[in-house]
Structures are given as C-alpha cells and as structure tokens.
Design a protein around this motif. Structure first.
Motif, short mmCIF file in Angstrom:
data_model
loop_
_atom_site.label_atom_id
_atom_site.label_comp_id
_atom_site.label_asym_id
_atom_site.label_seq_id
_atom_site.Cartn_x
_atom_site.Cartn_y
_atom_site.Cartn_z
N GLU A 1 42.18 47.84 38.33
CA GLU A 1 42.79 47.52 39.62
C GLU A 1 42.88 48.77 40.49
O GLU A 1 42.54 48.74 41.68
N TRP B 1 45.22 37.05 34.00
CA TRP B 1 44.21 38.09 33.74
C TRP B 1 44.35 38.63 32.32
O TRP B 1 43.35 38.85 31.62
N LEU C 1 34.31 44.00 37.26
CA LEU C 1 35.25 43.57 36.23
C LEU C 1 34.76 43.82 34.81
O LEU C 1 35.57 43.92 33.88
N PRO D 1 40.11 38.71 41.80
CA PRO D 1 40.55 40.09 41.54
C PRO D 1 41.05 40.80 42.79
O PRO D 1 41.51 41.94 42.70
N LEU E 1 45.20 42.52 39.94
CA LEU E 1 44.97 41.95 38.62
C LEU E 1 46.28 41.78 37.86
O LEU E 1 46.33 41.86 36.64
N LEU F 1 43.38 46.62 32.56
CA LEU F 1 43.53 45.89 33.81
C LEU F 1 44.09 46.79 34.90
O LEU F 1 43.60 46.79 36.04
#
Length: 446
Positions: free
Chosen positions: A428, A245, A405, A230, A240, A424
C-alpha cells in the motif's frame, strides 16, 4: 499492458491495413492532440478504421479477419474494414494520435487501459444515446461484464461494450490424481476443499517433487473474488486496509506453505507435468497446454470459490469495443459493434474458444467446437458460477494506477517471509508513493 512503450521512429508512419492488403499512409506526425481529424485524414463514408490493442492475438491479421473482418463484410458488404493492430514500435496510441489518425473503433483491455489510454487521451465517447437509438438490449449481457463498463466513471456513462472475457478455470493433471488415488476435482469446490487436495498431492518421490497447486498471485488479487479495489475510491492513494485483503492473502499463502509446494509459475503445468492443479486463463492455456505437451492428460473445472461466496469466480477480465469521440461515423461503428455482439456472431466466436458477454445455451453448447484440443473436456465448467462484480467507480479526476499486487507475494512473502499484514502495508505504501510520483510527472508534462 504487459508490452513496453516504444519511441516514435519516424514522422511519417506507414501501416499495413486490411483493405485488400493495401498499404495506407497514416500521415505526418504533428502536434494537436486528439481533436477531430482534419479533412485530409477523413476516410470514405463506408470505411471503418478498427484499432485492436487487446486481444493481443489480433496482431495476427489472419485471426482478426477470421473472427472480425470476415463477419463485418458478410453483414455489411458495402463497408471497407481497415485494421491497425497495436505494435511496438510505431503503432501505439501516441503514434496514431501524433499522426492525426484516430480509429472509429478501438478494442482494448477495460481494466488496464481505458482510463490511461482512451479517457486520458480524450478519445472516450458515451454510447448511451446510440444504444437507445438502435434499441440495443444490454440487459442480455453478463451483468458483471456490464458493471465493469459502467464502473469506469462515477456517472455511469457507457464508453464501450464488452466483447471478450479472458476468464479462468482450474486445470488438473489426471495422471497425478490417478497415481496417488485421489478423486478428481469437480465444479463448485471451495478453496478449503482444493487445499485439502493440494496437501494430499504434494509429495517428493525420488527426484520428482509433485506440487499440488499453483495460482498466479497477481491475477488472483487483481481479479479477486471479493470485489475489492486496491485504490481508494475518494483519494489518490492505495487502500489495502479492508479485512478482505488479509483474507485473500492468507488464503493463498497457505497453499505455498505446504511443504514442497513452493510457488512455481502455472506455465509449468505442461512443461513440468508434476504440477497437479493450476488456475490459469481459458483462452491463453486451453490450447497452449496441449500444444506444449500433446501427451498431457488433463481436464479443467471451475476455479475454487470462498465458502461465504460459493460459485463466485474471478472478476471479469474483459476486452471491450469503444467508439472514439473523433469518429465521424459513429452510427455505422455502432451498427457494426451491435452485429459483432449478436448471438449469431457470438456463437461463431464461441466455437473458437472466445468467451463473450452473451451466455445463451446455444453459445455454451458451441464453445470450443472448432478446437480439437477441447474435445472430451469439461467445457461447461467455463460457464460455471458467476463472475464477481467489479468494485464501484472511483471519484472523478483521480489518477488510475495499476497496483503491482503480485509484489505482496514476490518478493515480500515468498522471498522475504513477511507476514500478511506487513506485506499488505508495504505494498500500500509503495503504491501510494508511485501514484504521487505519477501525479507529479503529469503536472510537469502539463
């Protein structure tokens, strides 16, 4: 690490060590970082101080002695083993460092703690020359375990050797499969196949909701089977953006979009025996599930894999052994580590349900022999397939940060119904901000 940091409670720390159950004063706290121990803190030439952070169960002295201490004394009768287990408060890295008491050997979680505790505190030591000196063959170890060790830094230095992998399997409740006339899962199945089983097993009957499948989102992503990191390899930020992902997130979210199969922790596999399948770690659950519900009729198979990567299971969840830079007994420490990694000792650990870096047939056959809870279970599924390789090392000098995550799923998907791309992106961005804050905090402390 999953355990909160505490405060140093006193300037003088007294820690119970294992040399004859005596109490040995660690010493007065003082500044000075992690330089060589002062002469007043040097132990005898035949004493080794071992500090265990992970596996966490070594906080129980009887387990440490059974798995580690007794064997060292058997192979090295002239050695005195002293042991400190991580505890909160008073026995953390900062406490030992402040007291000037630096272990000879550290056992800790490789992915989580090597950078932030061993390297950042200048305790790391490259064991390459000792490996050559004693002609120690690392090629016999699980290659993914060794990659986890070498990928800590871009120069491939070997700061430790793998000791124990807390790997994962797919547990299943036989009674639920029998009730609904569904064939049991088997080793080597893909997520697509398990998804079809989950759909068939998820249903509501009266007041009971049978759920087909559960898997911890954080573990699934942290140890992902696509070998993705990541974090950016070249910059202090999260990344990501790789297509893998989204594949990972979409793969898991479809299970929880099955009507009535909303997310529930895998821990309910035993406490609420209405969960048909759950991916969970071997060492934490093969005995725990049995003890929580002795009538539970369960077995386990290998974790499901992706169709494009058949037989590839989680990345290693490795706990490893490290010799500290400050140790004055590096040769002795290495010989002890080498003995603990011998097939002879790995067989004994395997009998206790420990998955080591050696996977010889003798070790596989011995696995779980001392655990009555495992008798009759599909033991060989523990060794089915290959661990995914860890991602390559990041550029030197970058901040390591444990990206949270599981937040992708909770709250973003489970509670807020975000689409995968948005979840995602938001994770991030949040992780990058947290890395920037960590860098700013470090700059102030320096």
């Amino acid at each position: 690490m999953g355990r909160p940091l505490g405060r140093i409670l006193a300037l003088t720390l007294t820690i119970v060590l294992t040399a004859g159950c005596t109490e040995v004063p660690v010493g007065d706290a003082k500044p000075g970082g992690t330089g060589e121990q002062s002469p007043s803190r040097q132990s005898a030439d035949n004493e080794l101080l071992i500090y265990t952070v992970w596996p966490a169960y070594y906080v129980k002295e009887e387990i440490f002695q059974k798995q580690i201490g007794d064997y060292i004394r058997k192979k090295f009768p002239d050695i005195t083993v002293k042991h400190i287990a991580w505890d909160n408060p008073g026995r953390q890295y900062k406490d030992l460092i402040a007291a000037g008491t630096i272990p000879d050997i550290i056992m800790d979680d490789t992915r989580m703690n090597v950078q932030r505790y061993i390297i950042d505190n200048d305790l790391h030591y490259d064991m390459t020359e000792l490996i050559k000196k004693y002609n120690f063959d690392t090629s016999k170890f699980n290659p993914a375990h060794m990659a986890q060790m070498r990928n800590l830094t871009p120069d491939g230095k070997l700061y430790g050797l793998p000791f124990y992998n807390n790997d994962y399997v797919l547990f299943y409740n036989k009674d639920i499969f029998d009730k609904f006339g569904v064939d049991y899962p088997r080793d080597g199945m893909t997520y697509d196949e398990i998804y079809e089983l989950a759909k068939r097993l998820t249903r509501v009957e009266g007041e009971i909701t049978y759920k087909g499948f559960s898997q911890h989102p954080g573990h699934y992503l942290n140890f992902n089977q696509l070998s993705l990191s990541p974090l950016s390899r070249t910059e202090d930020k999260a990344d990501l953006s790789a297509p893998g992902w989204k594949l990972l997130v979409d793969n898991m979210r479809r299970f929880y979009e099955i009507p009535a199969n909303q997310f529930d922790t895998v821990e309910t596999f035993a406490s609420k025996p209405s969960l048909a399948m759950a991916v969970a770690s071997v060492s934490d659950h093969v005995v725990k599930f049995h003890e929580a519900n002795k009538s539970l009729n369960y077995d386990f198979v290998s974790v499901p894999s992706f169709p494009d990567a058949p037989g590839i299971k989680y990345q290693p969840n490795v706990y490893s052994m490290y010799i500290t830079k400050q140790s004055t007994k590096k040769d002795l420490a290495f010989q002890v580590i080498a003995a603990l990694l011998s097939e002879e000792h790995q067989i004994e650990l395997a009998k206790e349900g420990v998955i080591g870096p050696l996977e010889t047939e003798a070790i596989k056959s011995a696995f779980g022999q001392n655990l009555p809870q495992l008798q009759g279970k599909n033991i060989q599924s523990v060794f089915y397939g290959n661990n995914a390789m860890p991602p390559p090392a990041r550029q030197e000098g970058l901040v390591w940060y444990d990206a949270i995550l599981q937040n992708i799923f909770q709250p973003l998907i489970f509670s807020e119904s975000k689409d995968s791309v948005t979840a995602l992106r938001m994770t991030e961005e949040k992780t990058t901000k947290e890395i920037e804050q960590k860098k700013a905090d470090k700059a102030l402390s320096d």
